[in-house]
Every structure is written in C-alpha cells, then in structure tokens.
Design an enzyme around this catalytic site. Sequence first.
Site, PDB file in Angstrom:
ATOM      1  N   VAL A 119       2.278  53.821   1.496  1.00 15.16           N
ATOM      2  CA  VAL A 119       3.444  53.569   0.841  1.00 15.16           C
ATOM      3  C   VAL A 119       4.268  52.540   1.224  1.00 15.16           C
ATOM      4  CG1 VAL A 119       4.048  55.866   0.259  1.00 15.16           C
ATOM      5  CG2 VAL A 119       4.899  55.131   2.199  1.00 15.16           C
ATOM      6  N   CYS A 120       4.796  51.619   0.481  1.00 17.15           N
ATOM      7  CA  CYS A 120       5.774  50.549   0.924  1.00 17.15           C
ATOM      8  C   CYS A 120       7.060  50.495  -0.061  1.00 17.15           C
ATOM      9  CB  CYS A 120       4.886  49.175   0.568  1.00 17.15           C
ATOM     10  SG  CYS A 120       4.695  48.634  -1.013  1.00 17.15           S
ATOM     11  N   GLN A 121       7.777  49.578  -0.227  1.00 17.82           N
ATOM     12  CA  GLN A 121       9.068  49.589  -1.020  1.00 17.82           C
ATOM     13  C   GLN A 121       8.896  49.254  -2.452  1.00 17.82           C
ATOM     14  OE1 GLN A 121      11.539  50.867   0.635  1.00 17.82           O
ATOM     15  NE2 GLN A 121      12.709  51.047  -1.223  1.00 17.82           N
ATOM     16  N   LEU A 148       8.272  52.874  -3.084  1.00 18.61           N
ATOM     17  CA  LEU A 148       9.215  53.937  -2.764  1.00 18.61           C
ATOM     18  C   LEU A 148      10.574  53.719  -3.572  1.00 18.61           C
ATOM     19  CD1 LEU A 148       8.931  54.317   1.120  1.00 18.61           C
ATOM     20  CD2 LEU A 148       8.208  56.120  -0.800  1.00 18.61           C
TER      21      LEU A 148
END
Length: 211
Positions: A119-121, A148
Amino acid sequence: MHGRKLKCRPPRRIGARVGIRAEVNYVNADEAKKLVGADGYVVLDIRDKSQYERAHIKSCYHVPLFIENNDNDPGTIIKRTVHNNFAGLFFGLPFTKLNPDFVQSVKGQFAADSKLLLVCQEGLRSTAAAKMLEDAGFQNISCITSGLQSVKPGTFESVGSTELQNAGKAGLVTVQGKISAVLGTVLICAFLFITLFPDQAEKLLQLAPSS
C-alpha cells in the site's frame, strides 16, 4: 539387413523446473480487505515516514520505498532547497530518494512465497515496489489500484491523527483549505442573516463606522 540406429532425445524429467512469472494482482479497497481478512495477506506499507505516521493500517509492516534525502553534495542541496520552497512548503512532501535497502529489508522479513498487500497513498509507488519485489522472486503480491486515498473510513482499522485517505495531505494546502472552509461558512451565515433578518442587518450596517 542391418537396421539403422536412431538417435533418440533423452526423456524429459518429470518435475523439471519451469520458470513461471507471477503477475501482480491489482485490487480495490474492498477486495484488499478480503485479502487481509480471509486470504491471509499481510499489509506492507511502503510510504515515507511522514505519511505513515499520519495514518496507517493497524498491525501493518512498514518498509519505505523512499527515504529522506539528507545528502550534502552541492547538487542535492540545491534540489532540496528548491523542493522545500515549493512542494515541501505547499504540499508537505519530504525531499526523498530511493531506499537502496528496500528489497533486502523486505527479504529480511518475508519469504518469497509470502502473501503481501503493498500500500502507498496514490498507487504509483506500490506499483514500482511490486515490480522490484517481483523481480526479486516474490510470488504473491497485490496492490490497491488507487492507493490509500481511495480507502473509505472504516474499511481498515487504522492508527494515526487522520483518516487513511487524508494521510497525503499536509503543508499550506491544508491550511488554505481550512481557511477557505471558515470563510465560506462566515459568508453563508452573513447571507442568511441578511436574507432572513433584513431590518436587523440594516441597523448593524448603520452602526458600522464610516470611512
């Protein structure tokens, strides 16, 4: 008559290794929740330290793909100064560089057949990280397509001072947003007051000092 000898190829060994390249699985937030809750995937957060500290999924692992760049060569100093006066100031983005130990750090914590949800932004860094880990031999990698920022509050239990989807917001942009919201509220209240109570509004205007 003499029979000719035929050359035969040696039989293939059953169970010989065949190189099969695993494909990265891209999912939405709800599908990601199912991977973690029902399929045994582990969340690996690869964002930088500042975004991770603002909000992250509870019980996730953290190995940043990019780390803060504190190098002091002349070129880096110039780039850092320009960055801090623009992207850093307005968006709160740290000046970073690729983490040279990223793959080794992940290898030190997980086996190649581990089920990893990266997961990253925004989804871009996790795509790059997935490619690196795939090349390093990891076989079960999934990513949230839009990162995210697409995760609705309550989808995952999170830790931090804000919601997961807002962890990428910082700097003057957030301050400007709050100021705009306050000014908008004041203007709406003033408009409603003048519309609903015109006589009182006129009296207040008459009390205001003239220039």
